[in-house]
Design an enzyme around this catalytic site. Structure first.
Site, PDB file in Angstrom:
ATOM      1  N   ASN A  55       4.213 -27.510 -82.249  1.00 46.16           N
ATOM      2  CA  ASN A  55       5.164 -28.372 -81.537  1.00 46.16           C
ATOM      3  C   ASN A  55       6.561 -28.090 -82.084  1.00 46.16           C
ATOM      4  OD1 ASN A  55       6.784 -30.466 -80.658  1.00 46.16           O
ATOM      5  ND2 ASN A  55       5.276 -32.078 -81.045  1.00 46.16           N
TER       6      ASN A  55
ATOM      7  N   HIS B 242       6.027 -30.082 -72.392  1.00 46.69           N
ATOM      8  CA  HIS B 242       6.307 -30.051 -73.830  1.00 46.69           C
ATOM      9  C   HIS B 242       5.024 -29.646 -74.555  1.00 46.69           C
ATOM     10  CE1 HIS B 242       7.292 -31.010 -77.836  1.00 46.69           C
ATOM     11  NE2 HIS B 242       6.660 -32.167 -77.860  1.00 46.69           N
TER      12      HIS B 242
ATOM     13  N   CYS C 260      11.521 -35.000 -78.462  1.00 45.26           N
ATOM     14  CA  CYS C 260      10.952 -33.825 -77.784  1.00 45.26           C
ATOM     15  C   CYS C 260      11.301 -33.789 -76.296  1.00 45.26           C
ATOM     16  CB  CYS C 260       9.447 -33.789 -77.974  1.00 45.26           C
ATOM     17  SG  CYS C 260       8.971 -33.789 -79.701  1.00 45.26           S
TER      18      CYS C 260
END
Ligand code: COA
Length: 327
Positions: free
Chosen positions: A284, A254, A116
């Protein structure tokens, strides 16, 4: 200010698949509730790629939007860097497939694996490419994580979504990238991974039956790592940029979990009004989450040209990456 100040963003774009999967839809599939998912994560819904739609399809659409925004022809692109943990194939690189799809005929193309944190890592790599002579580099975060989660495992499948975001990086008159910090702690490689399907453990009927080809995560450890890491890497990037937290117009973290973001933001002492959060709508999306949030906030007028942005990613590896730039 250091000599990183003349390379910046020429254009920005994002694309998410049409299909929406809400928490209420998940209630019908597994033993979960909208209430649990909302209070533990902040996520209300996520997008899911349609059958046959792969990361390169999402990435190509985001890339074309960024190119249009930059008023740059695909044939002008010198390199494509794709950050992804859900590539079309183990090889070749998803970047090569996107290169063909968008007609970026002269572009070098490769993927970057930093979980990520991948999009910010890729921006830093692209910055280096431009600094050493390339003119225009396309940076893409593209994910179809829905293909890699076990839809029977409620502790992971509720968290993720599909999407892509992209920027065109090149020379700018003023501002641009002011500083960044990249890092990794490989001792955490096994708390967030896909155990099976690589050279360590090739697929066998036995490990398929054990569902070990799906995403595996020790959520609580990743959570602790994230809260610790976001303020630390942010401080380093700000220091390199010669700026203070108070100089930042927008923090784009993020988009993993609102509790992670809130805890990190508290530790950093940044006002919550300056934080871009859209994980309620997308979950996500790993390497795509930062550019999707950025593009959305730029499109609705919150983020403006000239604003100072702090991007912060964290994830599998374990990795972290932060960058300060003037948009
Ligand atoms: N619905 C309902 N209950 C669930 C559930 C779900 N979707 N998922 C887990 N549970 C249950 C667990 O089984 C557990 O039950 P038990 O106490 O009876 O064993 C209980 O909820 C608590 O689970 P726990 O894992 O302790 O919850 P948590 O508060 O740590 O939250 C995460 C779990 C995954 C939301 C949290 O750890 C997290 O966000 N971690 C970071 C993950 C992340 O962001 N990863 C990507 C980083 S790039």
């Amino acid at each position: 200010m250091n000599n990183t100040s003349q390379i910046g963003v020429l254009g920005l774009g994002a694309y998410v698949p049409e299909r929406v999967l809400t928490n209420h839809d998940l209630e019908k599939m597994i033993d979960t509730s909208d209430e649990w998912i909302t209070t533990r994560t902040g996520i209300k819904e996520r997008r899911i790629a349609s059958e046959g739609e792969a990361s390169s399809d999402l990435g190509a659409k985001a890339a074309l939007k960024a190119l249009e925004d930059a008023k740059v022809d695909p044939a002008e692109i010198d390199a494509i860097v794709v950050a992804t943990l859900s590539p079309d194939h183990i090889f070749p690189a998803t970047a090569c497939i996107i290169q063909e799809k968008i007609g970026a005929v002269k572009a070098a193309a490769f993927d970057l694996s930093a979980g990520c944190s991948g999009f910010v890592y890729a921006l830093a790599v692209a910055y280096g490419l431009v600094q050493t002579g390339l003119e225009k580099v396309l940076v893409i975060g593209a994910e179809t994580i829905s293909r890699f989660v076990n839809w029977q495992d409620r502790s992971t499948c509720v968290l993720f979504g599909d999407g892509a975001g992209a920027v065109v990086l090149g020379r700018v008159e003023r501002g641009g990238i002011l500083g960044f910090d990249l890092g990794a702690d490989g001792s955490g490689h096994s708390i967030l991974n896909i155990p099976v399907g690589g050279s360590r453990e090739p697929i066998t009927p036995e490990n398929l039956a054990q569902n070990r080809h799906y995403l595996y995560m020790v959520g609580s450890e990743v959570f602790r790592f994230a809260v610790r890491t976001v303020p630390r890497t942010s401080r380093k990037a700000l220091k390199k940029a010669g700026l203070e937290v108070g100089d930042v117009d927008w923090l784009i973290p993020h988009q993993a979990n609102t509790r992670i973001i809130d805890a990190a933001v508290n530790l950093m002492g940044i006002e919550s009004e300056k934080v871009v959060v859209n994980l309620d709508k997308y979950g996500n999306t790993s390497a795509a989450s930062i550019p999707i949030a950025w593009a959305e906030a730029a499109e609705d007028g919150r983020i403006k040209r000239g604003d100072k942005l702090l991007l912060v990613g964290f994830g599998a590896g374990l990795t972290w990456a932060s960058m300060v730039l003037e948009y």
